[in-house]
Design an enzyme around this catalytic site. Structure first.
Site, PDB file in Angstrom:
ATOM      1  N   ASP A  30       0.851  -1.190   0.000  1.00 33.27           N
ATOM      2  CA  ASP A  30       0.000   0.000   0.000  1.00 33.27           C
ATOM      3  C   ASP A  30       0.889   1.243   0.000  1.00 33.27           C
ATOM      4  O   ASP A  30       1.907   1.275   0.691  1.00 33.27           O
ATOM      5  CB  ASP A  30      -0.912   0.005   1.229  1.00 33.27           C
ATOM      6  CG  ASP A  30      -2.020   1.023   1.122  1.00 33.27           C
ATOM      7  OD1 ASP A  30      -1.723   2.235   1.212  1.00 33.27           O
ATOM      8  OD2 ASP A  30      -3.180   0.629   0.947  1.00 33.27           O
ATOM      9  N   ILE A  31       0.520   2.261  -0.770  1.00 33.52           N
ATOM     10  CA  ILE A  31       1.344   3.477  -0.847  1.00 33.52           C
ATOM     11  C   ILE A  31       1.167   4.380   0.367  1.00 33.52           C
ATOM     12  O   ILE A  31       1.987   5.266   0.593  1.00 33.52           O
ATOM     13  CB  ILE A  31       1.085   4.278  -2.142  1.00 33.52           C
ATOM     14  CG1 ILE A  31      -0.365   4.734  -2.239  1.00 33.52           C
ATOM     15  CG2 ILE A  31       1.503   3.482  -3.362  1.00 33.52           C
ATOM     16  CD1 ILE A  31      -0.625   5.734  -3.349  1.00 33.52           C
ATOM     17  N   ASN A  87     -13.469  -2.958   1.998  1.00 35.75           N
ATOM     18  CA  ASN A  87     -14.423  -1.857   2.116  1.00 35.75           C
ATOM     19  C   ASN A  87     -15.341  -1.851   0.898  1.00 35.75           C
ATOM     20  O   ASN A  87     -14.895  -2.080  -0.221  1.00 35.75           O
ATOM     21  CB  ASN A  87     -13.678  -0.516   2.200  1.00 35.75           C
ATOM     22  CG  ASN A  87     -12.747  -0.464   3.389  1.00 35.75           C
ATOM     23  OD1 ASN A  87     -13.105  -0.851   4.482  1.00 35.75           O
ATOM     24  ND2 ASN A  87     -11.538   0.010   3.159  1.00 35.75           N
ATOM     25  N   VAL A  96     -10.982   3.200  -4.196  1.00 37.95           N
ATOM     26  CA  VAL A  96     -10.711   2.668  -5.528  1.00 37.95           C
ATOM     27  C   VAL A  96     -11.788   1.615  -5.785  1.00 37.95           C
ATOM     28  O   VAL A  96     -11.904   0.640  -5.041  1.00 37.95           O
ATOM     29  CB  VAL A  96      -9.309   2.042  -5.636  1.00 37.95           C
ATOM     30  CG1 VAL A  96      -9.094   1.440  -7.016  1.00 37.95           C
ATOM     31  CG2 VAL A  96      -8.232   3.080  -5.329  1.00 37.95           C
ATOM     32  N   HIS A 100     -10.688  -5.045  -3.680  1.00 43.11           N
ATOM     33  CA  HIS A 100      -9.358  -5.339  -3.150  1.00 43.11           C
ATOM     34  C   HIS A 100      -9.467  -5.579  -1.655  1.00 43.11           C
ATOM     35  O   HIS A 100     -10.441  -5.183  -1.017  1.00 43.11           O
ATOM     36  CB  HIS A 100      -8.364  -4.216  -3.466  1.00 43.11           C
ATOM     37  CG  HIS A 100      -8.767  -2.881  -2.926  1.00 43.11           C
ATOM     38  ND1 HIS A 100      -9.773  -2.114  -3.496  1.00 43.11           N
ATOM     39  CD2 HIS A 100      -8.310  -2.172  -1.871  1.00 43.11           C
ATOM     40  CE1 HIS A 100      -9.908  -0.987  -2.823  1.00 43.11           C
ATOM     41  NE2 HIS A 100      -9.039  -1.004  -1.821  1.00 43.11           N
ATOM     42  N   HIS A 102      -7.292  -5.451   2.028  1.00 41.50           N
ATOM     43  CA  HIS A 102      -6.147  -4.955   2.771  1.00 41.50           C
ATOM     44  C   HIS A 102      -5.690  -6.038   3.748  1.00 41.50           C
ATOM     45  O   HIS A 102      -6.506  -6.563   4.512  1.00 41.50           O
ATOM     46  CB  HIS A 102      -6.516  -3.713   3.588  1.00 41.50           C
ATOM     47  CG  HIS A 102      -6.949  -2.551   2.759  1.00 41.50           C
ATOM     48  ND1 HIS A 102      -6.122  -1.478   2.509  1.00 41.50           N
ATOM     49  CD2 HIS A 102      -8.121  -2.289   2.134  1.00 41.50           C
ATOM     50  CE1 HIS A 102      -6.782  -0.604   1.761  1.00 41.50           C
ATOM     51  NE2 HIS A 102      -7.991  -1.075   1.511  1.00 41.50           N
TER      52      HIS A 102
END
Length: 114
Positions: A30-31, A87, A96, A100, A102
């Site tokens: 993750d950025i 989410n 986004v 996806h 996390h």
């Protein structure tokens, strides 16, 4: 899908720190990490969120969790504990709109989240 940042990462158009990839999913760092281990496990297929999942996606979601468990072990957070978060829609924190997951670990994670 043309504007989807995850689709662009998957295609190689945008660089990312990949930690895993196979024919169904990729995993990247993750950025903006919120934990010492914060990875994103992303299906290659563009699906907006879990509300768009269908019966044919059951195997894909199994792969997501198998990969997340493997990465938790590799990153050394499996024994201490980790969290897998998904989410759905903006009110839940989805920013986004490509499904996806996390993978968070490496620190104490409180409950309830958020």
């Amino acid at each position: 899908m043309d504007n989807c940042i995850f689709c662009k990462i998957i295609s190689g158009e945008i660089p990312a720190k990949k930690v895993y990839e196979d024919d169904l999913v990729i995993a990247i760092e993750d950025i903006s990490p919120v934990a010492p281990v914060h990875l994103l496990v992303i299906p290659r297929q563009h699906i907006v969120n879990s509300l768009d999942m269908r019966q044919e996606h059951e195997g894909l979601i199994g792969r997501v969790f198998t990969v997340a468990a493997r990465l938790a072990r590799e990153k050394g957070v499996a024994e201490e504990g980790f969290r897998i978060v998904n989410n759905n829609n903006a009110g839940a924190g989805q920013s986004v709109f490509h499904i996806h997951f996390h993978l968070l670990g490496g620190r104490s994670l409180q409950w309830p989240p958020g």
